[in-house]
Design a protein around this motif. Structure first.
Motif, short mmCIF file in Angstrom:
data_model
loop_
_atom_site.label_atom_id
_atom_site.label_comp_id
_atom_site.label_asym_id
_atom_site.label_seq_id
_atom_site.Cartn_x
_atom_site.Cartn_y
_atom_site.Cartn_z
N VAL A 180 22.55 -17.73 8.34
CA VAL A 180 21.78 -18.06 9.55
C VAL A 180 22.74 -18.53 10.65
O VAL A 180 22.64 -18.10 11.81
CB VAL A 180 20.71 -19.13 9.27
CG1 VAL A 180 20.11 -19.65 10.57
CG2 VAL A 180 19.61 -18.58 8.38
N ASP B 291 14.51 -15.84 8.75
CA ASP B 291 15.46 -16.37 9.74
C ASP B 291 16.60 -15.39 10.00
O ASP B 291 17.09 -15.30 11.14
CB ASP B 291 16.02 -17.71 9.28
CG ASP B 291 14.99 -18.82 9.31
OD1 ASP B 291 13.98 -18.66 10.02
OD2 ASP B 291 15.18 -19.84 8.63
N THR C 105 15.28 -12.60 12.12
CA THR C 105 15.09 -13.11 13.48
C THR C 105 16.40 -13.09 14.26
O THR C 105 16.43 -12.67 15.43
CB THR C 105 14.54 -14.56 13.43
OG1 THR C 105 13.31 -14.57 12.70
CG2 THR C 105 14.28 -15.09 14.83
N CYS C 106 17.48 -13.51 13.61
CA CYS C 106 18.79 -13.54 14.27
C CYS C 106 19.23 -12.13 14.69
O CYS C 106 19.71 -11.93 15.81
CB CYS C 106 19.85 -14.14 13.34
SG CYS C 106 19.64 -15.91 13.05
#
Length: 791
Positions: free
Chosen positions: A627, A660, A663-664
């Motif tokens: 992340v 996550d 999303t990145c």
């Protein structure tokens, strides 16, 4: 003359029956005495009372006592001693209260019986009454009283009695002095113990053994070894007890602070233990089973299971304790296969596992992360002890399987196994982990019923529960009502305040804690550094850094990680890197904080560089590391590098991408305007119903004025999170930027019709070490976004 000889012969025969507990022979003698009219003789009756008491027949002894025409003080003492040795303390009290006269022996008998039976407070009360009635304590009195003070951890009373011993000249008595040392050991009065030992003119092996234990428990291992060497050099007899005690010292040796061990200096970690092992053989104690188990335990606690296994396999005999040590040792090494192997061998050789065996196996399973095998072992136990229940519930709680932890606790209640403070604390932790406020309240009520509500250990758990359930006022109430607070309670309260965004209060409480003379722990510093980071208070963070250096925690990996996080969040990423480079020990958290620090400060290339350094060092990245580095790639426009790292997660490192991570990557692709790739990734990912994904995509559509994809993203957000103001604002802004005012008005009207409101924004600054917050209650951002639509 002949009559006197008969009396003497009968007395001798009765004494023989007392010594051998010869119940039948004694009763025959009693019959002879009764038939010959000798029952009225006080001397023989006293012997008979003592005989029946020794054989556990206090009722017959009392019958004889009550029938005696003439009682003397020895008669009363015989009856009192009989009741005391049978632990019939109520009857003993009655006899003691009825005694026409008492001497020091009477008081000593009752005091020592109370201490032996675990009634230490009552024993101290009797001792104080003895003093009030003017009786001088003897060495036996003081030894019992010191034992009571130690068991009750009443160091003030112990010091008072120490003064009495000095006053009457018994402080030099070895018997009293050894009891005094043991009392100070239990009360953690290390300096008092050292002084008392120094006052001894001729210490014996018990004195030295007690001092070794005190020093080892206080972490002064080298001084404990020095004590043993002095004992050896002065010619004091070294027995198996002394060797067993020093073996316990060896088990503690080398487990230095901050991960530094004796191996760091080129010595084997169990060097002292090997030397004592050699001495054991030299003195001929190699067949003493208790000492053998102490040696085995030393190797196991040092983590040297290779030496432990060799030693174990060559033992002339073993016991259940020996097998338990091996199982426990492999459990501490997280080697569940070896632990199971030893348990099977133990059963094969005819040893019956005891409660310790099962607990060691449960701990081995929990430490190895194999809770399923642990549960199977637990289910095999016919009548699990409280410790076993606590171990398996703790296993579920530690693995964050809080539902099963609470279910097991309910089953424990159905089986009518009363919980202790450890049980309640574990289950409180699970309730806190689930945010289960009602369950936590029920446990709080149970702790009040069980009189644990003022227990310090449980108080920190209750504070943690209410803090995590955002009932911070209740947490404060518990904290303020505690008559005594330890560092765990302070840490729990400070952490709770920080968790509820009350970082300024947390900082104030931390200062109060220091003002009361409590020493901060690694956890204290990690919490308060997090508060400094949340407040973006670099100046206060630097002050804490200086205090950490003063207290000697600079090499602690957890404190170091918190320092890196603080510097990075306060914008001083170069300061974070400087400290990172100086750290002697790093773990995955440390690396992640440094990567994340670069990501937060927009220095993506350096974040990727340190991520690569981490892999090169042999540290495997986890989900959090990915992340951090993917965020850095996204914010710095390193799209291709981000895609490469994302693709390597499963292929090279075995980490499944989570929402996550997707999303990145979608954020990186969206920022770069690569919407076709972003759409393709969304189509094949398993997290299509996560609103954050669509919000990130919509934000990118706003930057690049991608109306068609922006509308799709906004519609998904209207469906998934209808009360979120962000999609309305972002979609309206896309239309406004393109001059499509009518469509912008439609979005604003839709927002009004659905009664969606935007939370006010705020700004902050830190002038001279304090935080000032300016809340913007006038929807300033909303007005800016739609100003064109109102024309």
């Amino acid at each position: 003359m002949e009559s006197k000889a008969v009396f003497t012969h009968l007395a001798n025969l009765l004494q023989f029956c007392i010594d051998k507990k010869a119940h039948l022979s004694g009763k025959i003698l009693h019959g002879y005495i009764f038939r010959n009219g000798l029952s009225a003789d006080t001397f023989l009756s006293n012997r008979l009372i003592k005989f029946y008491s020794k054989c556990g027949d206090t009722s017959t002894a009392r019958h004889l006592f009550d029938k005696m025409p003439l009682k003397n003080i020895f008669s009363w003492h015989a009856m009192l001693d009989g009741y005391c040795k049978a632990s019939k303390l109520k009857d003993a009290h009655e006899v003691f209260a009825a005694m026409p006269e008492r001497n020091t022996v009477s008081w000593n008998t009752l005091i020592s019986a109370l201490v032996r039976s675990g009634f230490e407070r009552e024993a101290l009360d009797v001792y104080h009454l003895m003093n009030l009635e003017g009786f001088m304590p003897t060495n036996f009195t003081l030894a019992s009283v010191f034992s009571a003070c130690g068991a009750f951890v009443d160091v003030d009373c112990g010091r008072e009695c120490h003064g009495v011993a000095i006053k009457i000249g018994l402080d030099k008595n070895v018997f009293v002095a050894n009891a005094l040392l043991c009392m100070y050991a239990k009360c953690r009065g290390i300096d008092d113990a050292i002084q008392a030992f120094g006052d001894l003119s001729i210490p014996n092996e018990v004195s030295f053994t007690a001092m070794m234990g005190i020093l080892a428990e206080s972490g002064r291992v080298e001084e404990a070894f020095s004590m043993f060497r002095t004992m050896h050099r002065t010619g004091i007899r070294i027995d198996s007890v002394s060797l067993s005690s020093v073996m316990g010292v060896c088990a503690k040796d080398g487990s230095g602070e901050f991960g530094i061990t004796s191996e760091s200096y080129g010595f084997p970690s169990n060097m002292h233990g090997q030397q004592i092992h050699g001495l054991t053989v030299k003195l001929g104690f190699e067949r003493d089973l208790h000492l053998i188990n102490s040696l085995l335990d030393m190797y196991a606690k040092k983590g040297d299971m290779t030496s432990a296994a060799v030693f174990f396999n060559n033992l002339p005999e073993t016991s259940v304790v020996s097998w338990n040590i091996m199982i426990g040792g492999y459990g501490q090494k997280h080697d569940i296969e070896k632990a199971l192997d030893y348990m099977q061998r133990m059963l094969y050789q005819g040893f019956e596992p005891d409660d310790v065996t099962y607990i060691n196996m449960l701990v081995a399973c929990i430490k190895s992360g194999d809770i399923e095998i642990g549960r199977r072992i637990f289910d095999r136990m016919l009548c699990p002890s409280l410790s076993s229940w606590n171990a398996i519930i703790s296993g579920y709680s530690q693995s964050e399987n809080h539902i099963d932890a609470i279910k097991l606790f309910r089953e424990m209640q159905f089986r009518e196994v009363p919980p202790d403070r450890t049980t309640l604390s574990i289950v409180l932790s699970s309730c806190a982990g689930m945010g289960l406020l009602e369950g936590g309240k029920q446990l709080h009520a149970a702790s009040i019923r069980a009189l644990f509500h003022m227990d310090i250990y449980l108080a920190s758990g209750l504070i943690g529960l209410y803090s995590k359930c955002h009932k911070i006022e209740m947490a404060k109430c518990i904290f303020n009502k505690m008559p005594e607070l330890d560092i765990a309670c302070w840490n729990s309260m400070i952490a709770g305040l920080s968790l509820n965004s009350l970082d300024k209060e947390a900082f104030s409480l931390f200062k109060q804690m220091l003002g009361k003379g409590l020493l901060s722990t690694q956890f204290s510093y990690a919490i308060i550094l997090s508060c400094c980071a949340n407040l973006s208070s670099l100046s206060q963070g630097r002050q804490i850094h200086a205090q950490i250096a003063k207290d000697g925690y600079m090499n602690d990996v957890f404190v170091g990680s918190a320092l890196i996080n603080m510097y990075a969040k306060c914008g001083d990423v170069d300061g974070a890197r400087e400290f990172f480079d100086e750290m002697p020990f790093r773990n995955i958290v440390t690396w992640n904080e440094m990567i994340h620090g670069y990501a937060q400060n927009g220095r993506g290339e350096e974040a990727v560089s340190i991520y690569e350094d981490m892999i090169e060092s042999g540290e495997e990245p986890d989900a959090i590391a990915f992340v951090a580095v993917l965020t850095a790639c996204s914010h710095s426009g390193l799209v291709d590098m981000g895609i490469e790292i994302f693709n390597s997660m499963k292929l090279k490192h075995g980490v499944d991408p989570l929402v996550d991570h997707y999303t990145c990557i979608i954020d990186a692709l969206g920022r770069a305007g690569r919407f076709h790739e972003a759409e393709a990734l969304i189509d094949r990912m398993p997290y299509k119903d996560d609103p954050i994904i669509w919000e990130v995509l919509l934000s990118s559509c706003r930057v690049h004025a991608n109306v068609s994809l922006g509308r799709i993203a906004a519609e998904e957000l209207f469906r998934l999170d209808p009360q979120n103001s962000a999609p309305y604002v972002l979609l309206g802004n896309i239309y406004s930027s393109l001059g499509r005012w009518e469509e912008a008005k439609v979005v604003r009207k839709l927002m009004s019709d659905k009664q969606v409101s935007k939370n006010p924004g705020y700004s902050w600054a830190e002038p001279k070490n304090r935080m000032e917050v300016d809340l913007n209650d006038d929807y300033r951002m909303m007005v800016d976004e739609f100003e064109a639509a109102n024309l």
